[in-house]
Motif scaffolding. Structure first.
Motif, mmCIF file in Angstrom:
data_model
loop_
_atom_site.group_PDB
_atom_site.id
_atom_site.type_symbol
_atom_site.label_atom_id
_atom_site.label_comp_id
_atom_site.label_asym_id
_atom_site.label_seq_id
_atom_site.Cartn_x
_atom_site.Cartn_y
_atom_site.Cartn_z
ATOM 1 N N LEU A 1 0.822 -1.209 0.000
ATOM 2 C CA LEU A 1 0.000 0.000 0.000
ATOM 3 C C LEU A 1 0.859 1.264 0.000
ATOM 4 N N GLN A 2 0.225 2.366 -0.350
ATOM 5 C CA GLN A 2 0.801 3.702 -0.183
ATOM 6 C C GLN A 2 0.165 4.343 1.052
ATOM 7 N N PRO A 3 0.907 5.195 1.773
ATOM 8 C CA PRO A 3 0.342 5.768 3.000
ATOM 9 C C PRO A 3 -0.790 6.752 2.715
ATOM 10 N N LEU A 4 -1.700 6.864 3.684
ATOM 11 C CA LEU A 4 -2.728 7.897 3.642
ATOM 12 C C LEU A 4 -2.069 9.248 3.910
ATOM 13 N N SER A 5 -2.771 10.337 3.585
ATOM 14 C CA SER A 5 -2.201 11.672 3.740
ATOM 15 C C SER A 5 -3.205 12.598 4.399
ATOM 16 N N SER A 6 -2.725 13.426 5.316
ATOM 17 C CA SER A 6 -3.551 14.432 5.973
ATOM 18 C C SER A 6 -2.761 15.725 6.051
#
Length: 375
Positions: free
Chosen positions: A217-222
């Motif tokens: 997976l690729q990381p989530l972003s905030s």
């Protein structure tokens, strides 16, 4: 008798014909240019607004006319106007580009002026001539002495008494501290413990997905906002910016309104039940992008968590650049300007916010350069 031209004030010239004169009232007409360019009378700071956005005219009869020149238009009391002129009233809600509100305190009402009648003018001139002829020599000396005394008194009064500090205007605040602000980008995964084992959630082809192997997976972003407070690269931000997965139901922020429902839906669809799973955040990286920089990977600066408030009710934390240095061309908000006594900050006090409330969505211009929003 030829006309006597007396006073030029703003856009009105007073023409007084002494031979045949009546009393008139004149009013100045004021025009305000509005836009993102620095020479505007009212400067807008949001990229959604145009450089030459609008013009507001207060006529000599008190009417207020608003003319829009912008790309994204102007909204008056929820009604959008675009490239047209409309009459508005004092206190109407005016949003430029649908984002930045008009500050009515900057709009002054027209000022009226009255000319004297012909009889009053002749009487005034006659009295002046008699006074000058009779008292001129002594009066000039006396007035000179009084003038010198008044100047001396004013000089010493200014030094003796400390004048009250004048608060900065909104534009002065923005221009002084906009380069102390940075966009924060947090990369993270969500680890979920269920009866079926540990599952990781992140991005797969720009869509939230899950896998037992995090590397798939690729990381989530905030995103959020932070500001520099010292020369060691320390920034103040919010706890929920540093750990967006942490604030369940308290802040209802991005993670718990967007990510968590998608995760639970995926678990149900894959037969893992609707049992409340345990969520844990695994931070991958924290980056900052100073205001004014291009929002691109080559300009991001890696940071680490510095401190987080122990009290969950205090939504504050700090991060620090990995290098421990202040990036070039940024400014610092010194500690002396902060208010440590919370009792002095009252509900209803005036506040001026400089931030990235919508992340990079509204913070970048055509060149992908960051420009923080002011409110």
């Amino acid at each position: 008798m030829s006309p006597l031209y007396l006073i030029k004030k703003s856009e009105v010239v007073f023409d007084l014909q002494l031979a045949n004169c009546k009393s008139y009232i004149f009013a100045t007409m004021k025009t305000y240019t509005i836009g993102r360019y620095p020479e505007a009378d009212i400067i807008l700071t949001t990229n959604f607004c145009s450089r030459d956005h609008a013009k507001l005219t207060v006529t000599n009869t008190g009417k207020i006319l608003l003319q829009d020149y912008s790309t994204n238009g102007t909204t008056v009391n929820s009604k959008k106007i675009n490239n047209q002129t409309t009459e508005i009233k004092q206190g109407d809600e005016v949003l430029f580009g649908g984002v930045e509100k008009l500050d009515w305190s900057k709009i002054k009402k027209p000022t009226s002026y009255t000319t004297a009648t012909s009889d009053e003018s002749r009487n005034s001139f006659a009295h002046i001539r008699q006074f000058v002829k009779r008292y001129a020599p002594k009066t000039i000396v006396a007035l000179a002495v009084i003038g010198v005394l008044l100047l001396a008194f004013n000089f010493f009064s200014n030094y003796k008494h400390i004048k009250p500090e004048t608060p900065l205007s909104a534009n002065e605040i923005y221009n002084s501290y906009k380069n102390a602000v940075a966009l924060v980008e947090v990369k993270y995964y969500v680890r979920i413990e269920t009866k079926a084992g540990i599952v990781y959630f992140g991005l797969r082809d720009s869509v939230i997905g899950f896998s037992k192997n995090k590397n798939d997976l690729q990381p989530l972003s905030s995103e959020g906002t932070a500001f520099f407070i010292d020369s060691n690269g320390t920034l103040i931000t919010n706890h929920h910016v540093i750990q967006p997965w942490y604030f369940d139901k308290q802040l209802k922020d991005y993670f718990f309104t967007k990510v968590k429902p998608a995760i639970k839906k995926t678990l149900r669809e894959n037969g893992w039940g609707d049992v409340e799973p345990k969520f844990y955040g695994e931070q991958e990286a924290i980056y900052i992008y100073p205001n004014g920089k291009r929002f691109s990977p080559e300009n991001r600066i890696e940071c680490s968590v510095h401190k987080i408030a122990e009290d969950d009710a205090v939504d504050l934390g700090s991060i620090k650049t990995i290098s421990g240095q202040l990036p070039p061309n940024v400014s610092v908000i010194p500690r002396a300007l902060t208010e440590p006594d919370e009792t002095k900050i009252q509900v209803g006090s005036s506040a001026f916010v400089i931030s990235f409330p919508y992340g990079d969505v509204l913070a970048t211009n055509e060149s992908n350069e960051l420009n923080c929003t002011s409110t």
